[in-house]
Design a protein around this motif. Structure first.
Motif, PDB file in Angstrom:
ATOM      1  N   ASN A   1      -9.533  -4.888   5.196  1.00 64.41           N
ATOM      2  CA  ASN A   1      -9.247  -5.686   4.001  1.00 64.41           C
ATOM      3  C   ASN A   1      -8.987  -4.790   2.791  1.00 64.41           C
ATOM      4  O   ASN A   1      -8.069  -5.044   2.005  1.00 64.41           O
ATOM      5  CB  ASN A   1     -10.395  -6.646   3.705  1.00 64.41           C
ATOM      6  CG  ASN A   1     -10.453  -7.785   4.693  1.00 64.41           C
ATOM      7  OD1 ASN A   1      -9.449  -8.138   5.315  1.00 64.41           O
ATOM      8  ND2 ASN A   1     -11.632  -8.358   4.861  1.00 64.41           N
ATOM      9  N   GLN A   2      -9.781  -3.730   2.633  1.00 62.13           N
ATOM     10  CA  GLN A   2      -9.576  -2.798   1.528  1.00 62.13           C
ATOM     11  C   GLN A   2      -8.220  -2.106   1.654  1.00 62.13           C
ATOM     12  O   GLN A   2      -7.513  -1.921   0.664  1.00 62.13           O
ATOM     13  CB  GLN A   2     -10.687  -1.747   1.492  1.00 62.13           C
ATOM     14  CG  GLN A   2     -12.053  -2.295   1.141  1.00 62.13           C
ATOM     15  CD  GLN A   2     -12.141  -2.744  -0.295  1.00 62.13           C
ATOM     16  OE1 GLN A   2     -11.523  -2.177  -1.190  1.00 62.13           O
ATOM     17  NE2 GLN A   2     -12.917  -3.779  -0.542  1.00 62.13           N
ATOM     18  N   TYR A   3      -7.859  -1.722   2.881  1.00 64.40           N
ATOM     19  CA  TYR A   3      -6.560  -1.077   3.114  1.00 64.40           C
ATOM     20  C   TYR A   3      -5.411  -2.025   2.788  1.00 64.40           C
ATOM     21  O   TYR A   3      -4.429  -1.631   2.150  1.00 64.40           O
ATOM     22  CB  TYR A   3      -6.450  -0.595   4.564  1.00 64.40           C
ATOM     23  CG  TYR A   3      -5.063  -0.119   4.909  1.00 64.40           C
ATOM     24  CD1 TYR A   3      -4.612   1.126   4.480  1.00 64.40           C
ATOM     25  CD2 TYR A   3      -4.188  -0.930   5.626  1.00 64.40           C
ATOM     26  CE1 TYR A   3      -3.331   1.552   4.769  1.00 64.40           C
ATOM     27  CE2 TYR A   3      -2.907  -0.511   5.920  1.00 64.40           C
ATOM     28  CZ  TYR A   3      -2.479   0.726   5.493  1.00 64.40           C
ATOM     29  OH  TYR A   3      -1.216   1.146   5.760  1.00 64.40           O
ATOM     30  N   ARG A   4      -5.525  -3.268   3.209  1.00 64.18           N
ATOM     31  CA  ARG A   4      -4.473  -4.254   2.912  1.00 64.18           C
ATOM     32  C   ARG A   4      -4.310  -4.451   1.413  1.00 64.18           C
ATOM     33  O   ARG A   4      -3.194  -4.556   0.909  1.00 64.18           O
ATOM     34  CB  ARG A   4      -4.782  -5.577   3.599  1.00 64.18           C
ATOM     35  CG  ARG A   4      -4.573  -5.543   5.084  1.00 64.18           C
ATOM     36  CD  ARG A   4      -4.968  -6.852   5.707  1.00 64.18           C
ATOM     37  NE  ARG A   4      -4.751  -6.830   7.137  1.00 64.18           N
ATOM     38  CZ  ARG A   4      -5.327  -7.671   7.981  1.00 64.18           C
ATOM     39  NH1 ARG A   4      -6.171  -8.589   7.525  1.00 64.18           N
ATOM     40  NH2 ARG A   4      -5.085  -7.581   9.273  1.00 64.18           N
ATOM     41  N   ASN A   5      -5.421  -4.516   0.694  1.00 66.44           N
ATOM     42  CA  ASN A   5      -5.350  -4.642  -0.764  1.00 66.44           C
ATOM     43  C   ASN A   5      -4.679  -3.420  -1.379  1.00 66.44           C
ATOM     44  O   ASN A   5      -3.859  -3.538  -2.290  1.00 66.44           O
ATOM     45  CB  ASN A   5      -6.742  -4.820  -1.362  1.00 66.44           C
ATOM     46  CG  ASN A   5      -7.352  -6.163  -1.021  1.00 66.44           C
ATOM     47  OD1 ASN A   5      -6.648  -7.113  -0.675  1.00 66.44           O
ATOM     48  ND2 ASN A   5      -8.665  -6.238  -1.091  1.00 66.44           N
ATOM     49  N   TRP A   6      -5.021  -2.227  -0.888  1.00 66.30           N
ATOM     50  CA  TRP A   6      -4.409  -0.991  -1.378  1.00 66.30           C
ATOM     51  C   TRP A   6      -2.908  -0.994  -1.100  1.00 66.30           C
ATOM     52  O   TRP A   6      -2.107  -0.673  -1.987  1.00 66.30           O
ATOM     53  CB  TRP A   6      -5.068   0.210  -0.703  1.00 66.30           C
ATOM     54  CG  TRP A   6      -4.363   1.493  -0.954  1.00 66.30           C
ATOM     55  CD1 TRP A   6      -4.497   2.306  -2.047  1.00 66.30           C
ATOM     56  CD2 TRP A   6      -3.393   2.119  -0.113  1.00 66.30           C
ATOM     57  NE1 TRP A   6      -3.676   3.399  -1.919  1.00 66.30           N
ATOM     58  CE2 TRP A   6      -2.988   3.304  -0.741  1.00 66.30           C
ATOM     59  CE3 TRP A   6      -2.842   1.787   1.120  1.00 66.30           C
ATOM     60  CZ2 TRP A   6      -2.049   4.157  -0.172  1.00 66.30           C
ATOM     61  CZ3 TRP A   6      -1.903   2.637   1.687  1.00 66.30           C
ATOM     62  CH2 TRP A   6      -1.517   3.804   1.033  1.00 66.30           C
ATOM     63  N   ALA A   7      -2.499  -1.363   0.108  1.00 64.29           N
ATOM     64  CA  ALA A   7      -1.081  -1.372   0.477  1.00 64.29           C
ATOM     65  C   ALA A   7      -0.312  -2.399  -0.358  1.00 64.29           C
ATOM     66  O   ALA A   7       0.814  -2.139  -0.799  1.00 64.29           O
ATOM     67  CB  ALA A   7      -0.923  -1.668   1.965  1.00 64.29           C
TER      68      ALA A   7
END
Length: 94
Positions: free
Chosen positions: A66-72
């Motif tokens: 989820n954190q990676y998706r938000n970053w992307a």
């Protein structure tokens, strides 16, 4: 499991996993740090025994995803808002 043991157990594998998803290494480290803080603050939401490494590892992977998706998503937004101007247009603006 205390916070230090939690971070020491999962830091390396989590950073490597995030980097394998496509984040540059420095960003992967930052995303992992955000994931640890998010997971630690919301550890009551983990379904299962917090002391089971398999349960915690799987749950932390979901938090990191989820954190990676938000970053992307934010990275894509920044790219679409950034406009590159030719040097002659910049001279006219000055």
């Amino acid at each position: 499991m205390d916070l230090t043991a939690f971070i020491n157990a999962y830091r390396g594998p989590l950073i490597g996993l995030i980097a394998s998803w496509g984040a540059p290494w420095n960003d992967a480290v930052e995303i992992a740090q955000d994931s640890f803080s998010e997971a630690w603050l919301n550890r009551e939401a983990c379904r299962g025994d917090w002391n089971e490494p398999e349960v915690v590892g799987r749950w932390l992977r979901g938090v990191a995803l989820n954190q990676y998706r938000n970053w992307a998503r934010s990275r894509r937004r920044r790219r679409t808002r950034t406009v590159t101007l030719a040097p002659n247009i910049l001279e006219q603006a000055a």
